[in-house]
Design a protein around this motif. Structure first.
Motif, mmCIF file in Angstrom:
data_model
loop_
_atom_site.group_PDB
_atom_site.id
_atom_site.type_symbol
_atom_site.label_atom_id
_atom_site.label_comp_id
_atom_site.label_asym_id
_atom_site.label_seq_id
_atom_site.Cartn_x
_atom_site.Cartn_y
_atom_site.Cartn_z
ATOM 1 N N LYS A 50 0.840 -1.206 0.000
ATOM 2 C CA LYS A 50 0.000 0.000 0.000
ATOM 3 C C LYS A 50 0.875 1.257 0.000
ATOM 4 N N ILE A 51 0.260 2.375 -0.376
ATOM 5 C CA ILE A 51 0.916 3.669 -0.283
ATOM 6 C C ILE A 51 0.420 4.312 1.011
ATOM 7 N N MET A 73 5.283 2.259 -0.614
ATOM 8 C CA MET A 73 5.972 3.517 -0.348
ATOM 9 C C MET A 73 5.333 4.137 0.882
ATOM 10 N N TYR A 75 5.336 7.784 3.158
ATOM 11 C CA TYR A 75 5.752 9.183 3.282
ATOM 12 C C TYR A 75 5.614 9.630 4.728
ATOM 13 N N PRO A 110 0.954 19.636 0.641
ATOM 14 C CA PRO A 110 0.626 19.928 -0.761
ATOM 15 C C PRO A 110 -0.624 19.164 -1.232
ATOM 16 N N ARG A 112 -1.768 18.024 -3.952
ATOM 17 C CA ARG A 112 -1.742 16.871 -4.856
ATOM 18 C C ARG A 112 -1.703 15.546 -4.101
ATOM 19 N N PHE A 113 -1.400 15.608 -2.805
ATOM 20 C CA PHE A 113 -1.399 14.376 -2.004
ATOM 21 C C PHE A 113 -2.814 13.949 -1.581
ATOM 22 N N ASN A 115 -6.111 12.149 -1.592
ATOM 23 C CA ASN A 115 -6.513 10.860 -2.181
ATOM 24 C C ASN A 115 -5.352 10.068 -2.765
ATOM 25 N N PHE A 116 -4.145 10.471 -2.465
ATOM 26 C CA PHE A 116 -2.966 9.781 -3.003
ATOM 27 C C PHE A 116 -2.702 8.484 -2.239
ATOM 28 N N PHE A 117 -3.040 8.472 -0.963
ATOM 29 C CA PHE A 117 -2.653 7.359 -0.097
ATOM 30 C C PHE A 117 -3.778 6.344 0.078
ATOM 31 N N ASP A 118 -3.377 5.072 0.226
ATOM 32 C CA ASP A 118 -4.351 4.041 0.577
ATOM 33 C C ASP A 118 -4.647 4.133 2.077
ATOM 34 N N LYS A 147 -7.558 7.293 0.700
ATOM 35 C CA LYS A 147 -8.683 6.806 -0.092
ATOM 36 C C LYS A 147 -9.481 5.774 0.686
#
Lengths: 206, 124
Positions: A50-51, A73, A75, A110, A112-113, A115-118, A147
């Motif tokens: 997962k992210i 990945m 963060y 930022p 753009r993040f 809904n980027f992560f699971d 998400k």
């Protein structure tokens, strides 16, 4: 990976050198971090492949644990450069390539993040000192970034409030575990050597 | 800082900045590392990318990526393509340098691999 192995592994993560009261820096003890991550992966499958984001990652205990459990990945977001210096040393010691760190204010991640992560994990400041409500702000940001699910630690005494807060934002919330957080005396105003704080591991579903 | 991270960062939160994207990259120190190739992950991350920003970033750091000008179709099954994307996204790491806002020129330092996106109070 077994729980006790993960806990042993995480006991090698260096904590804060000089914790900052304004940021409510308390290290996540290895047994809490290990329990939390083990639960997230082995009950819900929300780490491996997962992210993942770790909000307010500090010196990286949860981040490194997440990477160890083979997130694609992870963060780590952190405002404090001293914490990130130690984070960086920890990361090199563990030789993990699936970790990135960003220095920023959690309230200003930022866009753009979104809904980027699971999965979003965090051990937020409890919001008890000079920054009342910061834990709920962290949770709200987590709900924008993830998400699927958010896992967070909150004082059990605030359970009703946390539940209502999340439900008002239209998400489902469950208390997955009650944990005893043994805080060793960190700051001068702490009178006892250590104190047990009851915390909930909270799972929010988007 | 990996180029994947660069693709996600912007300076939009600065006062009076409209787009703030992509940030240009100034490299002082860069390394290439080896990261395990996970085709499913790369295929899953590609739809989240701004392709042009990635192309620009690869140029700016002085690497020849052999990436096509536009994202190809059916990339999920093209292992060769996924490997190229894997390399530029995850294996190129900026250790020291900075990111620069395209509108204001405000510079965000990258120290020891960590970009500092923290703003002063009067910049928000």
């Amino acid at each position: 990976m077994k729980l006790k192995h993960l806990e042993y592994h995480l006991s090698n993560v260096s904590p804060f050198e000089k914790p900052k009261i304004l940021l409510e820096q308390y290290v996540t003890p290895p047994h809490i971090a290990a329990y939390m991550l083990h639960h997230i992966q082995f009950e819900h499958g929300d780490i491996t492949d997962k992210i993942v984001a770790d909000l307010g990652c500090g010196t990286g205990c949860l981040t490194i644990g997440t990477a160890t459990l083979d997130a694609s990945m992870v963060y780590g977001f952190e405002i404090d450069s001293d914490a990130l210096d130690i984070f960086q040393e920890n990361m090199q010691q563990f030789e993990l390539t699936n970790i990135e760190a960003i220095r920023c204010d959690i309230l200003n991640i930022p866009r753009r993040f979104e809904n980027f992560f699971d999965t979003v994990i965090m051990n937020p400041p409890f919001g008890t000192k000079h920054n009342a409500g910061i834990d709920m702000e962290f949770l709200k940001i987590g709900m924008l970034l993830s998400k699927k699910a958010i896992y967070s630690l909150h004082k059990s005494s605030t359970r009703k409030f946390v539940k209502k807060f999340v439900e008002n934002l239209g998400c489902k919330v469950e208390i997955v575990a009650e944990l005893k957080y043994n805080l060793p005396s960190t700051y001068k105003f702490h009178k006892k050597d250590s104190v047990d704080i009851e915390v909930d591991l909270v799972r929010v579903l988007i | 800082m990996k180029l994947l991270t660069h693709n996600m960062l912007s300076s939009k939160c600065l006062k009076n900045v409209n787009v703030g994207y992509p940030l240009s990259i100034k490299v002082e120190e860069m390394i290439t590392s080896v990261v395990d190739f996970n085709p499913e992950f790369i295929a899953r991350i590609i739809p989240k990318l701004e392709w042009n920003a990635l192309k620009q970033a690869v140029n700016e750091v002085g690497k020849d990526s052999c990436l096509p000008n536009n994202l190809i179709e059916n990339f999920e099954n093209d292992e060769d393509f996924l490997k190229k994307v894997h390399h530029v996204l995850l294996e190129i790491e900026i250790v020291n340098g900075c990111l620069v806002c395209p509108e204001t020129g405000r510079s965000f330092p990258i120290n020891n691999g960590i970009p500092n996106m923290l703003l002063n109070e009067d910049e928000v």
